[in-house]
Design a protein around this motif. Structure first.
Motif, PDB file in Angstrom:
ATOM      1  N   MET A  93       0.815  -1.194   0.000  1.00 44.22           N
ATOM      2  CA  MET A  93       0.000   0.000   0.000  1.00 44.22           C
ATOM      3  C   MET A  93       0.864   1.266   0.000  1.00 44.22           C
ATOM      4  O   MET A  93       0.554   2.224  -0.671  1.00 44.22           O
ATOM      5  CB  MET A  93      -0.938  -0.006   1.202  1.00 44.22           C
ATOM      6  N   ASN A  94       1.958   1.285   0.748  1.00 44.53           N
ATOM      7  CA  ASN A  94       2.828   2.454   0.825  1.00 44.53           C
ATOM      8  C   ASN A  94       4.135   2.198   0.097  1.00 44.53           C
ATOM      9  O   ASN A  94       5.216   2.431   0.623  1.00 44.53           O
ATOM     10  CB  ASN A  94       3.100   2.822   2.284  1.00 44.53           C
TER      11      ASN A  94
ATOM     12  N   ASP B 130       2.419   7.258  -2.500  1.00 49.61           N
ATOM     13  CA  ASP B 130       1.456   6.514  -1.683  1.00 49.61           C
ATOM     14  C   ASP B 130       1.527   6.973  -0.232  1.00 49.61           C
ATOM     15  O   ASP B 130       0.503   7.129   0.439  1.00 49.61           O
ATOM     16  CB  ASP B 130       1.739   5.008  -1.730  1.00 49.61           C
ATOM     17  N   ARG B 131       2.755   7.182   0.260  1.00 53.76           N
ATOM     18  CA  ARG B 131       2.923   7.578   1.662  1.00 53.76           C
ATOM     19  C   ARG B 131       2.366   8.978   1.917  1.00 53.76           C
ATOM     20  O   ARG B 131       1.775   9.241   2.958  1.00 53.76           O
ATOM     21  CB  ARG B 131       4.389   7.462   2.078  1.00 53.76           C
TER      22      ARG B 131
ATOM     23  N   THR C  57      -1.227   8.558   2.273  1.00 57.48           N
ATOM     24  CA  THR C  57      -1.529   8.055   3.612  1.00 57.48           C
ATOM     25  C   THR C  57      -1.511   9.200   4.623  1.00 57.48           C
ATOM     26  O   THR C  57      -2.368   9.281   5.507  1.00 57.48           O
ATOM     27  CB  THR C  57      -0.504   6.969   4.021  1.00 57.48           C
TER      28      THR C  57
ATOM     29  N   GLN D  69      -4.652  11.178   4.427  1.00 52.49           N
ATOM     30  CA  GLN D  69      -5.734  10.484   5.128  1.00 52.49           C
ATOM     31  C   GLN D  69      -5.615  10.681   6.643  1.00 52.49           C
ATOM     32  O   GLN D  69      -6.597  10.976   7.321  1.00 52.49           O
ATOM     33  CB  GLN D  69      -5.713   8.970   4.801  1.00 52.49           C
ATOM     34  N   GLU D  70      -4.401  10.519   7.138  1.00 51.33           N
ATOM     35  CA  GLU D  70      -4.153  10.549   8.582  1.00 51.33           C
ATOM     36  C   GLU D  70      -4.237  11.957   9.174  1.00 51.33           C
ATOM     37  O   GLU D  70      -4.850  12.164  10.211  1.00 51.33           O
ATOM     38  CB  GLU D  70      -2.765   9.959   8.852  1.00 51.33           C
TER      39      GLU D  70
END
Length: 144
Positions: A1-2, A7-8, A11, A14-15
């Motif tokens: 996923m990361n 991608d990170r 993330t 999102q976070e």
């Protein structure tokens, strides 16, 4: 996923941004368009990465490589590094090594250019000194 830095960053949006690029961008002080671009594949500049790491207390190693925990507060320095992490880290460090070698070559070239420029300046200063000593001066001002 990361798997990628893109991608990170997604993330992190999102976070820390509740899934909203604008909220995340405001938190770190960049435009929403930049964040959108980074998620889609544009490589973020070093100053943006620094803002993410410092502002949000994100683990720089995780952000750059995906190795370790996302948050600095989750780091356990006593935990052993996994072999798979070492392999990934070696790959990343090899990439940095190539980058560093290129920068070293640039520094050598710039140092050589600085040496040539210093020689040129010294030469011009010597010529200027000769020219100044060749000028004849009069003790009487010629006022019109």
């Amino acid at each position: 996923m990361n798997e990628t830095i893109h991608d990170r960053i997604g993330t992190l949006v999102q976070e820390y941004g509740d899934g909203k690029n604008t909220v995340f961008a405001n938190k770190i002080g960049v435009s929403e368009g930049n964040i959108r671009g980074y998620i889609k594949g544009i490589m973020p500049k070093a100053d943006v990465l620094e803002k993410i790491v410092k502002t949000l207390d994100v683990n720089a190693m995780w952000l750059l490589t995906g190795i370790g925990h996302m948050r600095v507060s989750n780091l356990d320095i006593s935990a052993p590094v996994l072999i798979s992490d070492n392999d990934r880290l070696a790959t990343v460090l090899q990439q940095f090594d190539v980058f560093i070698q290129k920068k070293d070559m640039q520094i050598v070239q710039q140092a050589e250019e600085i040496g040539r420029l210093r020689e040129r300046i010294s030469h011009l200063e010597r010529e200027k000194g000769k020219d100044v000593s060749d000028v004849q001066t009069s003790g009487i001002a010629n006022v019109g």
